[in-house]
Design an enzyme around this catalytic site. Structure first.
Site, PDB file in Angstrom:
ATOM      1  N   HIS A 145       9.619  10.036  13.330  1.00 54.95           N
ATOM      2  CA  HIS A 145       8.653  10.921  12.689  1.00 54.95           C
ATOM      3  C   HIS A 145       7.929  10.284  11.497  1.00 54.95           C
ATOM      4  O   HIS A 145       7.098  10.930  10.845  1.00 54.95           O
ATOM      5  CB  HIS A 145       9.395  12.199  12.245  1.00 54.95           C
ATOM      6  N   LYS A 161       5.236   8.177   9.345  1.00 53.98           N
ATOM      7  CA  LYS A 161       3.789   7.938   9.468  1.00 53.98           C
ATOM      8  C   LYS A 161       3.416   6.994   8.332  1.00 53.98           C
ATOM      9  O   LYS A 161       2.923   7.432   7.298  1.00 53.98           O
ATOM     10  CB  LYS A 161       2.941   9.202   9.322  1.00 53.98           C
ATOM     11  N   ASP A 194       0.108  -6.545   4.899  1.00 50.02           N
ATOM     12  CA  ASP A 194       0.508  -7.836   4.302  1.00 50.02           C
ATOM     13  C   ASP A 194       1.811  -7.746   3.519  1.00 50.02           C
ATOM     14  O   ASP A 194       1.983  -8.461   2.515  1.00 50.02           O
ATOM     15  CB  ASP A 194      -0.616  -8.373   3.391  1.00 50.02           C
TER      16      ASP A 194
END
Lengths: 149, 149
Positions: B88, B90, B95
């Site tokens: 779940h 996000k 870099d």
């Protein structure tokens, strides 16, 4: 009580302890709220005289297991959106100084089964951005401003 | 191209610009990925030689509008969970130094209709915690480790 506060040093117990550190205010902005232990923490704070405010999503607040009715019944102020889009935030602000935010919805399923993150941030710049968003939503979802026609 | 990069100074365009600042690596850990503009940014970086890795949720990757197939077809490495719980998260890491995380699923519906937050964090302590989580998941979801029986 059927839903004791967690005692082991789990991510849930650490989250509960952060919430219970509130002395003046707890502002909750939660898409979904069905976890009994977290609801119990909010109720405890309310009984201690901490100002607890909650904004939530209208479509999710009525789902099975939702704690919103229980919190309202306990006297906690709850406001919800009136849009088709989701009020999808999942954050809490303790005493206007500690931000708790992440991917985690406050549901038992998420806590027990999902891969999730929760950030605890005390940097004033971040806290202010979320506090400002909370106050905007709190006013926007004021029932006095509802338009049904 | 049917899905140009957004040019106006919207939250989406700011997110795209952050992603396109990647020079060496982009690590994506996304529950749901159906936004064409964000997929196009990942493809652009891949073509520039930036190492793009993506982990996602097995139950959501096949939904209508998912960009996962397109990204795999373009040669981007994708791994997914094999559990019943959701992957779940996000978040994205640019870099290994800039963390982008929040409530926002990378879907057009969320970007257009929902109330969401996205944090951009360059504090090394936070970035490292998410980079470590990414590497754990990347190894855990290595197809060589799958067990079907």
């Amino acid at each position: 009580c059927p839903c004791p506060l967690p005692s082991a040093d789990t991510a849930l117990s650490r989250l509960v302890r952060r919430l219970l550190s509130a002395r003046r205010s707890l502002d909750l902005c939660l898409f979904s709220f069905s976890c009994p232990q977290l609801a119990r923490a909010a109720q405890l704070l309310h009984r201690r005289g901490v100002r607890v405010r909650l904004v939530t999503d209208a479509q999710y607040m009525g789902l099975h297991g939702s704690q919103i009715g229980r919190l309202r019944h306990a006297g906690i102020q709850v406001r919800h959106d009136q849009h088709s889009g989701y009020m999808h935030h999942k954050f809490a602000i303790v005493d206007r100084r500690m931000l708790i935010t992440g991917s985690l919805n406050w549901t038992t399923q998420a806590i027990q089964s999902n891969r999730e993150n929760v950030l605890v941030v005390e940097d004033a710049e971040y806290v202010k951005a979320f506090q400002d968003e909370f106050e905007r939503i709190w006013e926007e979802y004021n029932p006095a401003n509802y338009s049904f026609f």
